[in-house]
Design a protein around this motif. Structure first.
Motif, short mmCIF file in Angstrom:
data_model
loop_
_atom_site.label_atom_id
_atom_site.label_comp_id
_atom_site.label_asym_id
_atom_site.label_seq_id
_atom_site.Cartn_x
_atom_site.Cartn_y
_atom_site.Cartn_z
N ARG A 1 2.39 8.96 -6.58
CA ARG A 1 2.93 10.26 -6.33
C ARG A 1 4.08 10.71 -6.79
O ARG A 1 4.28 11.78 -7.56
N THR B 1 0.82 -1.34 0.08
CA THR B 1 -0.14 0.00 -0.15
C THR B 1 0.93 1.23 0.29
O THR B 1 0.49 2.20 -0.81
N ARG C 1 1.37 4.09 -2.90
CA ARG C 1 0.96 5.43 -2.72
C ARG C 1 2.32 6.38 -3.52
O ARG C 1 2.00 7.52 -4.05
N ARG D 1 -8.25 4.21 -7.56
CA ARG D 1 -7.35 3.63 -6.98
C ARG D 1 -5.93 3.32 -7.40
O ARG D 1 -4.90 3.44 -6.81
#
Length: 216
Positions: A33, A25, A29, A114
């Motif tokens: 990013r 996870t 992210r 997502r």
């Protein structure tokens, strides 16, 4: 084996699974990013709150990228078909085709929200990293297989001419692609509700009502 030993093994397995999920996870992210190459393993470790060694034990960075995308888009890891995953299987089992299509579109919107950023990182990294390129190619192949099955589901419901499923699969792939999501939502600033409405209407018009599959 004693009850205590079995319990301890179960606890270790659960802890290992939770640690892996945190790592994946966190990696997702950061990849979304900052991009793939700008995300070192130590940054993933810091984001996940684990040691760098734990991140390395979870796999090479390229495998973490693929796992992060699978987890974000489909809800779990693995090369099995999206249509076999519980959430999608329930949608396809819905007896009312209109309800099933609405639920399918909602699933795609949530999944792209997502995972699209991670997919963009994968596409960019694939140009320079052979391992990522191989992973992306394998994922493309699985996606095309899923799209063929999805078009087959439309045909089984009498919504698409079975003789023209290939075109329906191609159009469905274009409409639901992460690139389409990124163009409308990220680049053009559409709210998710507008994108979801566009996707549902486009599938109805181009695949079902409009029947592009009638083209030679």
């Amino acid at each position: 084996m004693s009850i205590s030993r079995t319990y301890n093994s179960s606890v270790r397995d659960r802890d290992a699974a939770e640690t892996r999920e945190r790592i994946i996870t966190a990696a997702g992210r950061l990849f979304a990013r900052d991009g793939y190459f700008a995300t070192p393993m130590r940054a993933i470790a810091a984001e996940a709150g684990v040691s760098v060694q734990s991140v390395h034990l979870a796999g090479p960075k390229s495998s973490l990228l693929l796992a992060a995308w699978e987890h974000a888009f489909a809800g779990d890891e693995g090369a099995h078909s999206l249509l076999e995953r519980p959430a999608m299987a329930q949608i396809l089992a819905e007896p009312d085709s209109t309800v099933a299509l609405t639920r399918f579109v909602a699933f795609v919107v949530e999944a792209n929200a997502r995972g699209a950023g991670i997919w963009r990182a994968m596409r960019t990294a694939a140009d320079a990293d052979p391992q990522v390129r191989a992973a992306a190619s394998a994922q493309d192949a699985r996606r095309r297989a899923d799209l063929a099955l999805g078009a087959g589901w439309f045909a089984s419901r009498g919504l698409v001419d079975p003789s023209n499923q290939n075109i329906a699969a191609d159009v469905l792939g274009f409409l639901t692609a992460e690139e389409s999501f990124l163009y409308f939502v990220e680049d053009s600033g559409w709210p998710l509700e507008r994108y979801q409405e566009w996707l549902l209407q486009s599938i109805q018009l181009l695949i079902l009502d409009g029947q592009p599959t009638r083209m030679s």
